[in-house]
Design a protein around this motif. Structure first.
Motif: not given
Length: 278
Positions: A5-9, A15-19, A34-41, A44-48
């Motif tokens: 969801n929005k908060d999890e994104l 997390v990805l910034l550190k990788r 996360n900066r409200n650019k239009p997208n069609t995506l 998903v993750v394997d776990k959270w």
């Protein structure tokens, strides 16, 4: 699989910034989302929250997704976990054509193995080097005279057709829609002639990578590419974007250009694009 969801994104972006640098493509997608650019995506993750696999895939609930080529991007810290995820029925839609883009090439044998299990054909689309600018202080900036500076501009929607015709991966309706979306929502820069028409340009993909660098043949050998790369890199850095690009493996000219401009490469890493169900 869990849809973020929005908060999890927001959390996943951190997390990805550190990788980085291997996570650049998925990080770039999340940066835009996360900066409200239009997208069609949907993401998903394997776990959270301690995910080892993250996938960007077309959102089946988004009607605009049909306007674009069906693309999937993925990043993982563990090949075994990624293999397990891809074998799940709900990870990806294997029933129609799609393109997996910008994944770690070391995963290619595993992707081919999984697709063969599903009796889905595959082929290499392109293989790229990843180059990035860790800090703007690394940038080698060319001199720009006042006359050339006066011919700097941003691209407009009236330029979409020209760019689509010259883009190696364009020339069709999906390419047109893609370029229109990029010009409308992401940074661009160009150099125009005395009539105000673009003669050289650079755009930013929806995963925030610099790309589509092109100079019309009759305007080459004037240093326009260096000026565009420098200008765009500074602009992206100033606005908080990641500053990186993918260079096709055999494109020695562009590779030398970005290296000479101060970009860094992880020589052990290659990013691949594969087609499935073509």
């Amino acid at each position: 699989m869990k849809v973020l969801n929005k908060d999890e994104l927001q959390v996943a972006e951190g997390v990805l910034l550190k990788r980085l640098p291997k996570s650049y493509k998925i990080y770039g997608f999340l940066y835009g989302i996360n900066r409200n650019k239009p997208n069609t995506l949907e993401v998903v993750v394997d776990k959270w929250p301690d995910f080892e696999v993250i996938i960007c895939r077309p959102d089946p609930q988004n009607k605009r997704a049909l306007e674009f080529m069906k693309k999937v991007s993925l990043y993982s810290t563990d090949e075994g976990v990624l293999r397990k995820v891809l074998r799940q029925e709900d990870a990806m839609d294997w029933s129609a054509y799609f393109l997996v883009g910008g994944f770690d090439f070391s995963y290619a044998p595993m992707l081919k193995e999984v697709s063969s299990e599903r009796q889905v054909n595959n082929r290499d689309y392109t293989l790229c080097r990843l180059l990035y600018l860790p800090d703007v202080s690394y940038l080698n900036t060319p001199a720009i005279d006042s006359e050339l500076q006066s011919r700097f501009s941003s691209l407009s929607l009236s330029d979409v057709d020209l760019i689509n015709k010259t883009w190696k991966f364009g020339g069709n309706k999906q390419g047109y829609n893609n370029i229109r979306n990029l010009i409308s929502n992401f940074p661009s820069c160009c150099i125009v002639d005395v009539q105000g028409q673009p003669v050289a340009w650079m755009l930013v993909y929806d995963y925030c990578a610099m790309g589509l660098l092109y100079t019309l043949p009759e305007h080459r050998q004037k240093g326009y590419a260096k000026v565009l790369v420098s200008t765009m890199a500074k602009k992206l850095h100033a606005e908080g974007y990641p500053v990186y690009c993918f260079i096709e493996k055999n494109n020695a000219v562009s590779y030398k250009l970005f290296k000479d401009m101060g970009f860094t490469e992880d020589a052990s890493y290659r990013a691949a694009w594969f087609e499935f169900n073509f």
